[in-house]
Design an enzyme around this catalytic site. Structure first.
Site, PDB file in Angstrom:
ATOM      1  N   ASN A   1      15.257 -44.871 -38.214  1.00  0.00           N
ATOM      2  CA  ASN A   1      14.271 -45.149 -37.167  1.00  0.00           C
ATOM      3  C   ASN A   1      14.075 -43.951 -36.241  1.00  0.00           C
ATOM      4  O   ASN A   1      13.464 -44.081 -35.180  1.00  0.00           O
ATOM      5  CB  ASN A   1      14.722 -46.360 -36.334  1.00  0.00           C
ATOM      6  CG  ASN A   1      15.026 -47.573 -37.194  1.00  0.00           C
ATOM      7  OD1 ASN A   1      14.184 -48.018 -37.963  1.00  0.00           O
ATOM      8  ND2 ASN A   1      16.232 -48.107 -37.083  1.00  0.00           N
TER       9      ASN A   1
ATOM     10  N   ASP B   1      22.060 -34.286 -32.501  1.00  0.00           N
ATOM     11  CA  ASP B   1      22.124 -35.680 -32.912  1.00  0.00           C
ATOM     12  C   ASP B   1      21.193 -36.489 -32.008  1.00  0.00           C
ATOM     13  O   ASP B   1      20.841 -36.057 -30.908  1.00  0.00           O
ATOM     14  CB  ASP B   1      23.562 -36.176 -32.798  1.00  0.00           C
ATOM     15  CG  ASP B   1      23.722 -37.643 -33.129  1.00  0.00           C
ATOM     16  OD1 ASP B   1      23.108 -38.102 -34.105  1.00  0.00           O
ATOM     17  OD2 ASP B   1      24.459 -38.336 -32.401  1.00  0.00           O
TER      18      ASP B   1
ATOM     19  N   SER C   1      19.898 -42.181 -38.588  1.00  0.00           N
ATOM     20  CA  SER C   1      19.012 -43.326 -38.382  1.00  0.00           C
ATOM     21  C   SER C   1      17.713 -43.198 -39.173  1.00  0.00           C
ATOM     22  O   SER C   1      17.073 -42.144 -39.175  1.00  0.00           O
ATOM     23  CB  SER C   1      18.679 -43.474 -36.892  1.00  0.00           C
ATOM     24  OG  SER C   1      17.723 -44.489 -36.694  1.00  0.00           O
TER      25      SER C   1
ATOM     26  N   ASP D   1      21.274 -40.491 -31.383  1.00  0.00           N
ATOM     27  CA  ASP D   1      21.895 -41.575 -30.626  1.00  0.00           C
ATOM     28  C   ASP D   1      23.117 -41.077 -29.862  1.00  0.00           C
ATOM     29  O   ASP D   1      24.057 -40.548 -30.440  1.00  0.00           O
ATOM     30  CB  ASP D   1      22.315 -42.711 -31.563  1.00  0.00           C
ATOM     31  CG  ASP D   1      21.136 -43.259 -32.355  1.00  0.00           C
ATOM     32  OD1 ASP D   1      20.103 -43.551 -31.733  1.00  0.00           O
ATOM     33  OD2 ASP D   1      21.239 -43.374 -33.586  1.00  0.00           O
TER      34      ASP D   1
ATOM     35  N   ASP E   1      27.855 -36.533 -30.338  1.00  0.00           N
ATOM     36  CA  ASP E   1      28.761 -37.382 -29.557  1.00  0.00           C
ATOM     37  C   ASP E   1      29.732 -38.145 -30.443  1.00  0.00           C
ATOM     38  O   ASP E   1      30.671 -38.762 -29.943  1.00  0.00           O
ATOM     39  CB  ASP E   1      27.973 -38.387 -28.711  1.00  0.00           C
ATOM     40  CG  ASP E   1      27.337 -39.479 -29.556  1.00  0.00           C
ATOM     41  OD1 ASP E   1      26.734 -39.154 -30.604  1.00  0.00           O
ATOM     42  OD2 ASP E   1      27.445 -40.663 -29.173  1.00  0.00           O
TER      43      ASP E   1
END
Length: 249
Positions: A143, A16, A141, A18, A199
């Site tokens: 981004n 992942d 995301s 973020d 997370d």
């Protein structure tokens, strides 16, 4: 594979973004809070109950595609909005309008605060690649690529499955396992030969339901028990712990 803290059968690692690779989870939480608090204040007035950056973020929006996060949080407050569409302006009173407002705020925060990487994660990914394992980044995301470029980490991944790719392929987001399964497929490995690093509780659910070979929960906010309850095989505070002597898979 003991030097990486992984079972020997693991051939690929799916990370992942973020909260695992970058320290952007706190920025996402701040953008969500500004978005939802403004909406709730306008809707409910002075008696509104604000969005909690820890509890509400972890339970309802962390790891989910943007529109899913809007729907899930609003549902927790008994609120339903029209869907709208992806081109809705950020002031539209729709699911996509709120999501676009959040994204505008996120990009503003990233521009003003910048993006930092977790050094322990980058070192771990380099060790994984040096050991001959393939790597993918899996993020909701849109981004993702820009964030990876900003920290000079794009070249660390053989495959990228992000919000843009998910829309193109019509892949449902976490807690469904489809984005992780797509990453494993693109890397040429079965789910049971891939490890997931997440997370978010939604990411744990995705790892469990996708029957991946190993699921590592990265506890940045003190939710180790919840990560285990949602399917983590092991929980660490930093991925560097996986290469240290001591507890092994």
């Amino acid at each position: 594979m003991t030097e990486l803290g992984l079972p020997d059968a693991i051939q690929a690692c799916l990370f992942d973004l973020d909260g695992v690779i970058t320290k952007t989870a706190v920025v996402h939480a701040a953008a969500w809070k500004r978005t939802f608090d403004a909406f709730l204040r306008q809707r409910d007035g002075a008696g509104f109950r604000p969005f909690d950056e820890v509890t509400d973020y972890n339970e309802y929006v962390d790891g989910r595609p943007r529109a899913d996060g809007v729907r899930t949080f609003l549902e927790s407050r008994g609120i339903e909005l029209p869907e709208g569409d992806a081109e809705d302006p950020p002031d539209a009173g729709t699911v996509h309008g709120l999501g676009n407002r959040k994204n505008d705020l996120l990009l503003e925060l990233i521009r003003t605060r910048g993006v930092e990487a977790y050094d322990g994660t980058l070192r771990y990914i380099e060790a994984v690649r040096a050991a001959g394992l393939r790597t993918a980044v899996v993020s909701s995301s849109a981004n993702c690529r820009d964030v990876l470029r900003s920290i000079g980490a794009e070249s660390l991944f053989d495959v990228r499955i992000d919000g843009v790719v998910a829309v193109e392929r019509q892949l449902p987001g976490k807690p469904r396992p489809d984005t992780f399964l797509a990453a494993a497929h693109d890397l040429g490995v079965q789910a049971k030969a891939a490890a997931v690093f997440e997370d978010a509780l939604a990411g744990m659910d995705a790892g469990r339901s996708g029957h991946f070979g190993y699921v590592v929960g990265v506890d940045r906010v003190g939710q180790a028990d919840a990560l285990r309850a949602h399917g983590a095989d092991r929980v660490v505070q930093d991925l560097a712990e996986l290469t240290e002597p001591g507890e092994r898979a």
